[in-house]
Design an enzyme around this catalytic site. Sequence first.
Site, short mmCIF file in Angstrom:
data_model
loop_
_atom_site.label_atom_id
_atom_site.label_comp_id
_atom_site.label_asym_id
_atom_site.label_seq_id
_atom_site.Cartn_x
_atom_site.Cartn_y
_atom_site.Cartn_z
N THR A 212 13.82 82.31 -57.47
CA THR A 212 13.45 83.26 -56.43
C THR A 212 14.52 83.31 -55.35
OG1 THR A 212 11.10 82.91 -56.80
CG2 THR A 212 11.72 83.72 -54.64
N ARG A 240 0.10 87.52 -64.03
CA ARG A 240 0.19 86.48 -62.99
C ARG A 240 1.12 86.92 -61.87
NH1 ARG A 240 4.67 83.30 -60.72
NH2 ARG A 240 3.76 81.39 -59.86
#
Length: 344
Positions: A212, A240
């Site tokens: 990320t 998800r």
Amino acid sequence: MKSISLILLIFTMMSSINSSHAQTANGSSFVLAIHGGAGTILKKNMSEAMEKAYLEALTEALQKGYDQIKAGKTSLDAVVAAIEVMENSPLFNAGKGAVFTNQGKNELDASIMDGKNRKAGAVAGVTNVKNPIKAARAVMEKTEHVMLISKGAEEFAQKQGLEIVDPKYFWTQSRWDGLQKALERDKERMELDHDAQQSQLPPAFKDEKFGTVGCVALDKQGNLAAGTSTGGMTNKKFGRVGDSPIIGAGTYADNETVAISCTGWGEYYIRTAAAFNVSAKMKYGKLPLKQASQEAIDEIGKMGGDGGMIALDKNGQVAMPFNTEGMYRGTVTADGKIEVLIYK
């Protein structure tokens, strides 16, 4: 003479305040910090060429963000500029380098928050928006909402004139190979587990949740902003969504306290409201930045989660705690000095 001296003293103090946000120990204030993910990042496993590529990408992201601050643009502009660089690089699990879901798709999430008014925007599960951080900002500025997901978010992004790409744009060999390994491991676990405890086994995430990217910035007007963008988790199922697009979990900014962007095992960041947790510790507990951010990471660690975060407070102080072997990270000070780090 006394009155003249007093006037000169006041003028000197005001000039000092206006010339810089609060000073760090070395006399410089930080205006930007970024991360490119945390995980088992060991120098012995990193080739010289790969390390150079990461350092160059992180440096470029910091420079692009700093250029916005230097030009008098907002912290939001700086956050988007820095994250866009990382979204366009296959090195990070965001944008071009996004990992694959169990179904062989790339689903992208992003969020952004303005510390001045605590407005925020986010998108989740988009598959054709080249730069999800731009879509998140558009949600914040062009709608009354905070989060849009999936097809609706994609339709909105297109109507806003954002760049839409064929989902194949996000395909990379390394991420595809990562999915194949995860699928094989899932198959082996299914075949080898015969004790009816399969559903209770913890997922073998390894570093599939990391990569990320995020940025926190402080502009010349003293406004904080934070943004985060991710490709999610390799082999993720059932739509998800992790912490990255969730305000208060993966991203938070408040001019009164701090701007935060997180990276790591998203479920734990959601459960602890990690990004807001730091702000609350500072605002209500009166803790200093480094202690507040470290306590937030320690809490995640005690629960079984891992990862890191970058934090920049209203005074230009920075903290970048993590409980993994490494975190791609970097800072730039008001005078333009860039520092990039990878390992512990």
